[in-house]
Enzyme design. Structure first.
Site, PDB file in Angstrom:
ATOM      1  N   LYS A 184     -13.898  -2.386   8.593  1.00 29.55           N
ATOM      2  CA  LYS A 184     -13.296  -3.190   9.567  1.00 29.55           C
ATOM      3  C   LYS A 184     -11.794  -3.050   9.202  1.00 29.55           C
ATOM      4  CE  LYS A 184     -13.047  -8.139  10.814  1.00 29.55           C
ATOM      5  NZ  LYS A 184     -11.999  -8.528  10.345  1.00 29.55           N
ATOM      6  N   ASP A 185     -10.715  -2.840  10.162  1.00 26.91           N
ATOM      7  CA  ASP A 185      -9.271  -2.900   9.832  1.00 26.91           C
ATOM      8  C   ASP A 185      -8.836  -3.256  10.999  1.00 26.91           C
ATOM      9  OD1 ASP A 185      -9.065  -0.741  11.687  1.00 26.91           O
ATOM     10  OD2 ASP A 185      -7.690   0.443  10.474  1.00 26.91           O
ATOM     11  N   MET A 186      -7.224  -3.100  11.085  1.00 29.13           N
ATOM     12  CA  MET A 186      -6.709  -3.837  11.892  1.00 29.13           C
ATOM     13  C   MET A 186      -5.767  -2.680  12.750  1.00 29.13           C
ATOM     14  SD  MET A 186      -5.662  -7.656  10.354  1.00 29.13           S
ATOM     15  CE  MET A 186      -4.631  -7.932  11.746  1.00 29.13           C
ATOM     16  N   GLU A 187      -5.963  -1.592  12.510  1.00 30.82           N
ATOM     17  CA  GLU A 187      -4.904  -0.458  12.782  1.00 30.82           C
ATOM     18  C   GLU A 187      -5.649   0.979  13.273  1.00 30.82           C
ATOM     19  OE1 GLU A 187      -4.272  -1.589   9.802  1.00 30.82           O
ATOM     20  OE2 GLU A 187      -2.719  -3.260  10.435  1.00 30.82           O
ATOM     21  N   ASP A 201     -12.622  -6.463   0.729  1.00 31.51           N
ATOM     22  CA  ASP A 201     -13.197  -7.674   0.757  1.00 31.51           C
ATOM     23  C   ASP A 201     -14.470  -7.410   1.543  1.00 31.51           C
ATOM     24  OD1 ASP A 201     -10.675  -7.599   2.868  1.00 31.51           O
ATOM     25  OD2 ASP A 201     -12.561  -8.366   3.972  1.00 31.51           O
ATOM     26  N   GLU A 246       0.918  -1.140  -0.025  1.00 34.79           N
ATOM     27  CA  GLU A 246      -0.093  -0.029   0.070  1.00 34.79           C
ATOM     28  C   GLU A 246       0.840   1.257   0.045  1.00 34.79           C
ATOM     29  OE1 GLU A 246      -3.373  -2.249   3.001  1.00 34.79           O
ATOM     30  OE2 GLU A 246      -1.878  -0.840   3.710  1.00 34.79           O
ATOM     31  N   THR A 285      -6.183  -0.500   3.867  1.00 39.80           N
ATOM     32  CA  THR A 285      -7.218  -1.424   3.413  1.00 39.80           C
ATOM     33  C   THR A 285      -8.067  -1.747   4.260  1.00 39.80           C
ATOM     34  OG1 THR A 285      -5.866  -3.364   3.159  1.00 39.80           O
ATOM     35  CG2 THR A 285      -6.306  -2.183   1.168  1.00 39.80           C
TER      36      THR A 285
END
Ligand code: ADE
Length: 282
Positions: free
Chosen positions: A214-217, A240, A37, A115
């Site tokens: 929804k992300d992770m960071e 997704d 990214e 993303t």
């Protein structure tokens, strides 16, 4: 970010917004978890890797920097995990690099770009780019019932009651109405956790957070920028569909390159807008 119902924090935020309005943005830090990214933006902004790291010796964190238009741009990538060799995604690395970048670079603005999974039930589609209106965690569940501590003093009782709220963290992101109007980006709530997949219990929390993406960071970055009062914009592109029928990892990998192009185009437009505009004025 502003906590939902906290008037003291709201006053602090308004003060910060007022200061930001009157102070032109000069130094921007863009935090991006994945190299795939980050690299197209490094090229786009003509940045170079810092040969003398501003970060502690031994960490894998990478800073690309340079001047783009009137802005000092820094892209911070947490680098490859030394043990596994994969991108250091997730909340732990995100909060560490956010803290270290603020300490070292004193940015006027942070952009967390990346993303995300999107919920089609909330209108998200592959390739859509969202600016987060709110951020929260969905996997920090601390449901300590009051009855567990019957013998504690009454003031402690109050603290216990809000452990669940501490875990979720829910904050509004800084309001940037003129940017949203100008760039015509989608707006939705972001929920953050340390897993790419979604367990049924996470799903319940994500629904409670009313999230579209929804992300992770994101919330980990927000936790630090909220503590240190640095205005932050979250730009998230959907790779997704979480409530669809395709396996998440497969769909994510299939769409990563194409969606990264959409993400990087949106981040460029945000940076172009930030250059020469009063970001937080309505
Ligand atoms: N990044 C891209 N897709 C994601 C998902 N489904 N969950 C968390 N982070 C993501």
């Amino acid at each position: 970010m502003a906590p939902h119902d906290d008037s003291t924090a709201k006053v602090a935020e308004e003060t910060m917004v007022a200061e930001t309005v009157s102070k032109p943005i000069s130094t921007v830090v863009i935090i991006i978890a994945m190299q795939t990214e980050a690299l197209p933006l490094v090229t786009k902004f003509n940045l170079v890797e810092d040969p003398n790291s501003v970060f502690p010796k031994g960490v894998p964190w990478v800073r690309y920097y340079g001047t783009y238009k009137d802005l000092n741009i820094n892209i911070i990538w947490p680098g490859k995990d030394p043990a596994s060799g994969v991108d250091s995604v997730g909340t732990v690395s995100a909060s560490l690099v956010t803290y270290a970048s603020i300490q070292a670079l004193q940015p006027d603005l942070i952009i967390n770009a990346g993303t995300a999974g999107g919920f089609k039930g909330k209108g998200a589609g592959i390739g859509d780019v969202y600016v987060a209106s709110d951020v929260a965690f969905h996997d920090r569940r601390i449901p300590i019932p009051d009855e567990v501590f019957p013998a504690l003093p009454s003031d402690y009782h109050l603290t216990v009651q809000v452990f669940d709220l501490y875990g979720v963290f829910a904050k509004r992101a800084f309001s940037t109405p003129n940017l949203l109007k100008e760039l015509n980006l989608k707006v939705g709530k972001l929920s953050t956790g340390d897993s790419l997949d979604m367990s049924p219990i996470d799903e319940k929390s994500i629904i409670a957070n009313d999230a579209t993406v929804k992300d992770m960071e994101g919330a980990a970055v927000a936790y630090v920028t909220d503590l240190l009062s640095v205005p932050t914009i979250f730009v998230k592109a959907v790779t997704d569909i979480v409530d669809g029928d395709k396996p998440t990892a497969e769909e994510f990998l299939q769409n990563l390159i194409a969606v990264t192009a959409a993400l990087d185009q949106a981040v460029t437009r945000v940076v172009d807008f930030v250059n020469g505009n009063a970001l937080f004025q309505s």
